[in-house]
Motif scaffolding. Structure first.
Motif, PDB file in Angstrom:
ATOM      1  N   MET A 477       0.836  -1.197   0.000  1.00  0.00           N
ATOM      2  CA  MET A 477       0.000   0.000   0.000  1.00  0.00           C
ATOM      3  C   MET A 477       0.869   1.243   0.000  1.00  0.00           C
ATOM      4  SD  MET A 477      -3.360   0.875   2.298  1.00  0.00           S
ATOM      5  CE  MET A 477      -2.568   1.242   3.847  1.00  0.00           C
ATOM      6  N   HIS A 480       3.553   7.261   3.297  1.00  0.00           N
ATOM      7  CA  HIS A 480       3.662   8.711   3.462  1.00  0.00           C
ATOM      8  C   HIS A 480       5.098   9.170   3.696  1.00  0.00           C
ATOM      9  CE1 HIS A 480       3.609   7.173   7.569  1.00  0.00           C
ATOM     10  NE2 HIS A 480       4.183   8.305   7.941  1.00  0.00           N
ATOM     11  N   GLU A 502      -3.961   2.112  -3.327  1.00  0.00           N
ATOM     12  CA  GLU A 502      -4.015   3.547  -3.017  1.00  0.00           C
ATOM     13  C   GLU A 502      -4.318   3.788  -1.541  1.00  0.00           C
ATOM     14  OE1 GLU A 502      -3.562   6.271  -4.927  1.00  0.00           O
ATOM     15  OE2 GLU A 502      -2.995   5.077  -6.684  1.00  0.00           O
ATOM     16  N   ASN A 503      -5.165   2.937  -0.956  1.00  0.00           N
ATOM     17  CA  ASN A 503      -5.617   3.105   0.422  1.00  0.00           C
ATOM     18  C   ASN A 503      -6.142   1.762   0.936  1.00  0.00           C
ATOM     19  OD1 ASN A 503      -8.274   2.860  -0.722  1.00  0.00           O
ATOM     20  ND2 ASN A 503      -8.182   5.066  -1.182  1.00  0.00           N
ATOM     21  N   LYS A 504      -6.726   1.760   2.118  1.00  0.00           N
ATOM     22  CA  LYS A 504      -7.184   0.507   2.727  1.00  0.00           C
ATOM     23  C   LYS A 504      -8.325  -0.140   1.934  1.00  0.00           C
ATOM     24  CE  LYS A 504      -7.440   2.441   6.889  1.00  0.00           C
ATOM     25  NZ  LYS A 504      -7.665   2.612   8.355  1.00  0.00           N
TER      26      LYS A 504
END
Length: 557
Positions: A477, A480, A502-504
């Motif tokens: 994933m 940051h 991109e995200n969870k």
């Protein structure tokens, strides 16, 4: 009631044994006295201390000492030293279910006791309860802002926890820097190096992991391919000699200079390294256990950089450079790293593949995910998503911690399992397997796996290299910061961007969609291995040339 003279004499004898480190003698003397319940608390205490301090004590002995301290503590809840002794022993026996309730109970009454706060921090960190651990560390450092105790462990733990920003992490690094700079032991703190130009560029690599460890696996290719006509390499080890192994011996043969600083004080180590007039000292340890950050803070070489072993900034003023790649740190984020970032053109590290690799042949009948990452990387957010995947499909997951059983106890596994069950996952869907000592056996386990699930925010590195080498794609994933983007960089270098979520929510959807792939083995498997072996992940010759170029560039400034 007065104390009998013979008991006073026995007290003196036992104290003498302890002071002279005659632990076995004390134990023999005690065991001749008769039943424990007939002994005075002080005598039982000295006996339990002797067992604790005796280097020959085994786990059974240590558990017995723990029980004795518990017996004394139950009868005297005001004596927190007894509880602290229990805490210390719990880490050696890897059993916390007895001591943790006592510590939590005592903390309610003694909320400013630093020993209890440290105990709670460390126990929860061991059990991978990161939120709780960080909470208690923050309270501890608020009570005592000048405390250096376990500050490096706290900083390391921030990389594992969800919701920690790079801004906050950097601020905590700088707090640690202020404490390091208060060191007054070293003469000539602002040392001026001679401007002599060495015939060859002298590079020193500093680590406590020159053994069977990922750092050694990645470093080996670099050492093999360095241009020996231009570079002189020194390995500076902070590893105790008792932990040397066959990989240590192999690394020693690949370098001209092997220097062990494990027994030296920070001042002694700093002065010794300064005497070598290194052009650059590269730290491979960061804040991990076995680091010598006071030596780095003192400045032991003209130029100092961090790379490989710890994938984040350090906040240390005398750490000049951080080696990364363009996938790990965005241009606008460089201000969040105290070091000047050096960008390698493709990937930030590369590994030499094993000469013999197991045949790729799938063995599983049910769709199987896996994570062979350190259990401490399995954050609560990771468990949330993995549980959702398992609850919404006919699948299972294999979990294997790469650390030896001496570090990974049953309570850590059970605590992890409990978190999955609390999220509705059937126990049978979580398969724990033990670490394999033989590397080929370890790789062979991937034949039971369809897709590897990466952890977040702390992804795998070595485990990802292993997985793709065995033809198993890794779903990772986006992150940051440098540390959380390692999985991204690996997949980008493999041109497998479709395995970067991109995200969870995207992670969940991608994981489920992969179960619908009818030809996982055909689409990945042997084809993926061939692709991987031709990639930058295992091209150590090209990687070394790039590494040499950036070193030459900063040395020439």
């Amino acid at each position: 009631m007065s104390i009998k003279p013979e008991n006073i004499n026995l007290n003196k004898i036992f104290i003498k044994y302890l002071n002279e480190k005659q632990y076995s003698k004390l134990q023999l003397h005690y065991e001749k006295l008769g039943k424990t319940e007939k002994q005075l608390p002080a005598i039982i205490f000295y006996y339990a201390c002797a067992i604790t301090l005796n280097p020959s004590s085994n786990i059974k002995n240590l558990k017995h000492a723990h029980n004795l301290f518990e017996m004394l503590y139950v009868n005297n809840r005001h004596d927190l030293q007894l509880l602290c002794n229990m805490i210390e022993l719990s880490f050696r026996t890897q059993e916390f279910k007895v001591v943790l309730p006592y510590v939590e109970e005592a903390y309610k009454i003694n909320q400013s006791d630093e020993r209890l706060l440290l105990g709670l921090s460390k126990i929860h960190l061991y059990l991978a309860n990161l939120k709780e651990s960080i909470k208690y560390y923050k309270i501890l450092f608020k009570i005592n802002p000048k405390s250096k105790i376990n500050r490096d462990e706290f900083l390391t733990s921030l990389n594992y926890a969800s919701g920690i920003t790079q801004e906050y992490y950097l601020s905590e690094c700088k707090n640690y820097l202020k404490l390091l700079e208060t060191n007054k032991d070293l003469e000539d703190y602002n040392f001026n190096f001679k401007n002599l130009k060495n015939n060859k560029i002298k590079i020193g690599f500093l680590s406590s992991d020159f053994k069977t460890h990922p750092v050694s696996f990645f470093l080996k290719g670099l050492l093999l391919n360095f241009n020996k006509d231009k570079f002189e390499i020194s390995l500076i080890s902070n590893l105790h000699k008792s932990h040397y192994d066959n990989i240590t011996d192999e690394l020693k043969l690949l370098t001209k200079n092997w220097i062990n600083i494990n027994s030296l004080s920070d001042s002694e180590a700093t002065n010794l390294l300064r005497s070598f007039e290194l052009d650059i000292l590269i730290d491979l340890c960061g804040f991990f256990r076995g680091n010598r950050f006071q030596v780095i803070s003192n400045r032991a070489a003209k130029i100092q950089a961090c790379w490989l072993g710890y994938n984040n900034t350090t906040g240390i003023k005398n750490m000049d450079y951080l080696i990364a790649d363009h996938n790990l740190i965005k241009k606008e984020e460089e201000k969040l790293y105290s070091e000047k970032v050096l960008f390698l053109p493709k990937i930030w590290n590369a590994m030499t593949p094993s000469n013999i690799l197991p045949e790729i042949q799938k063995n599983n009948s049910i769709f199987t995910y896996a994570s062979f990452n350190n259990f401490h990387k399995i954050s609560d957010d990771t468990i949330d998503v993995w549980s959702k995947i398992l609850n919404n499909s006919n699948s299972q997951i294999i979990l294997k911690n790469p650390m030896p059983s001496s570090i990974v106890g049953e309570e850590l596994k059970l605590n992890l399992l409990k978190k999955f069950i609390a999220r509705g996952v059937e126990k049978k869907k979580i398969l724990f397997i033990n670490r394999k000592k033989d590397f080929q056996d370890h790789l062979g386990l991937y034949n039971n796996v369809d897709v590897a699930l990466d952890t977040f925010p702390y992804p795998g590195v070595t485990t990802t290299f292993d997985a793709v080498l065995m033809g198993v794609p890794v779903l990772t994933m986006k992150g940051h910061n440098l540390n959380s983007r390692c999985g991204e960089s690996i997949n980008i270098n493999l041109q497998m961007q479709n395995f970067i979520a991109e995200n969870k929510d995207d992670y969940f959807n991608k994981a489920l969609s992969l179960q619908k792939e009818k030809n996982i083995l055909q689409n990945f498997g042997k084809n993926l291995r061939e692709k991987v072996l031709k990639s930058s992940l295992f091209d150590t010759k090209d990687f070394t040339k790039s590494f040499e170029k950036i070193i030459q560039k900063i040395i020439s400034k």
